[in-house]
Design an enzyme around this catalytic site. Structure first.
Site, mmCIF file in Angstrom:
data_model
loop_
_atom_site.group_PDB
_atom_site.id
_atom_site.type_symbol
_atom_site.label_atom_id
_atom_site.label_comp_id
_atom_site.label_asym_id
_atom_site.label_seq_id
_atom_site.Cartn_x
_atom_site.Cartn_y
_atom_site.Cartn_z
ATOM 1 C CG ASP A 6 -46.958 -17.770 4.029
ATOM 2 O OD1 ASP A 6 -46.482 -17.385 5.117
ATOM 3 O OD2 ASP A 6 -47.404 -18.933 3.849
ATOM 4 C CG LEU A 12 -40.772 -15.193 0.314
ATOM 5 C CD1 LEU A 12 -41.318 -14.473 1.529
ATOM 6 C CD2 LEU A 12 -39.711 -14.350 -0.376
ATOM 7 C CE LYS A 13 -45.996 -21.405 1.976
ATOM 8 N NZ LYS A 13 -46.824 -22.491 2.541
ATOM 9 C CE1 TYR A 95 -53.987 -18.743 20.850
ATOM 10 C CE2 TYR A 95 -52.244 -17.111 20.698
ATOM 11 C CZ TYR A 95 -52.652 -18.426 20.654
ATOM 12 O OH TYR A 95 -51.733 -19.427 20.432
ATOM 13 C CB ALA A 103 -49.144 -12.778 11.101
ATOM 14 C CG ASP A 104 -47.954 -18.495 10.450
ATOM 15 O OD1 ASP A 104 -48.277 -18.031 11.566
ATOM 16 O OD2 ASP A 104 -47.195 -19.476 10.323
ATOM 17 N NE ARG A 105 -51.745 -20.978 15.460
ATOM 18 C CZ ARG A 105 -51.806 -20.976 16.791
ATOM 19 N NH1 ARG A 105 -50.837 -20.412 17.507
ATOM 20 N NH2 ARG A 105 -52.849 -21.518 17.413
ATOM 21 C CB THR A 180 -33.750 -47.685 13.980
ATOM 22 O OG1 THR A 180 -33.259 -48.707 14.854
ATOM 23 C CG2 THR A 180 -33.690 -46.345 14.702
#
Length: 267
Positions: A6, A12-13, A95, A103-105, A180
């Site tokens: 991924d 990077l996994k 879509y 591609a990750d989704r 803040t």
């Protein structure tokens, strides 16, 4: 052994599918894109060299090419990059132009879908990373669409870099901030949680049923309390209590499902 990759915007996994236990993915390993040697050293230290590599890449062509070179040198194989398409396995893409979906989704939805049983409720995949993505899948396994917004860290950085006097905030979200840092952290958490609840409500209206929610990403701990509080309030108002389920690496789970199910197809 199959290497799962991924290549995200920030990190990077990687995971492994052992040949002897193909349905048990290894723990996730993570590396910085700026440290390619760490990846190469890890690959060379594996007790077994992967014979195949599959992955998704949203980090850009140059980074993808760099990862591919390291994998080729260490393992002797190229990378098969999964991309979004009109349909992958049982998941259909709603879509207008399916190839535009990240591609990750797509892989993350495949990973969550692999956890479902027949007749499952609709579900959402909420990823809080560099960007936050909120995607919805129907009970018929159709991806209906989703939101993209800056992730928590990017929101904080935008305020720090785009203004003269605001800091890169580190604070605790609260209902009535009195400094803040709290004001920024609370605003970021509220925006992220509000988007999640918005999509949850949209799915409730669309389906007349309560969607399950699966969450992931490094930004989740920062907004978890706010998100769970708002979801609990929204659910209680409709007598449908809901609680998100955390998934460590749905993208790698999706790649594993893709590999395993395509391998089982008859020739």
């Amino acid at each position: 052994m199959i290497l799962l990759i991924d290549a995200g915007n920030s990190r990077l996994k990687l995971g492994l599918l052992p040949a002897g236990a193909p349905h048990r993915r290894s723990d996730t390993q993570a590396f910085d894109h700026a440290d390619p040697r760490a990846l190469a050293d890890w690959l060379r230290a594996l007790p077994e060299t992967p014979a195949r590599a599959v992955g998704v890449n949203v980090a850009g062509g140059d980074r993808g090419d760099a990862v591919a070179r390291i994998v080729e040198q260490a393992c002797g194989c190229g990378i098969e990059w999964l991309r979004a398409e009109p349909q992958t396995l049982a998941l259909r893409n709603g879509y207008d132009h399916p190839e535009q979906l990240g591609a990750d989704r797509w892989a993350a939805m495949l990973g969550v879908l692999a956890r479902q049983h027949a007749g499952h409720p609709p579900f959402m995949v909420a990823s809080f990373g560099t960007a936050t993505t909120l995607d919805t899948v129907s009970s018929e396994n159709v991806f209906l669409g989703g939101l993209i917004l800056p992730g928590p860290a990017m929101m904080r950085a935008a305020l720090a870099h785009g203004t003269a006097n605001l800091p890169l905030a580190q604070g605790v979200a609260t209902a009535y901030p009195t400094d803040t840092n709290q004001a920024i952290s609370s605003g970021v958490a509220a925006a992220q949680a509000g988007a999640l609840v918005r999509q949850w409500l949209a799915a409730r209206t669309r389906f007349g049923a309560t969607p399950d929610i699966y969450v992931t990403g490094g930004g989740w701990p920062e907004i978890r309390t706010e998100a769970e509080t708002l979801l609990a309030q929204a659910g209680a108002a409709r007598s449908v209590p809901t609680r998100p389920v955390y998934v460590e690496s749905p993208v790698l789970d999706g790649l594993a499902a893709w590999v395993l199910q395509t391998a089982q197809r008859p020739e």
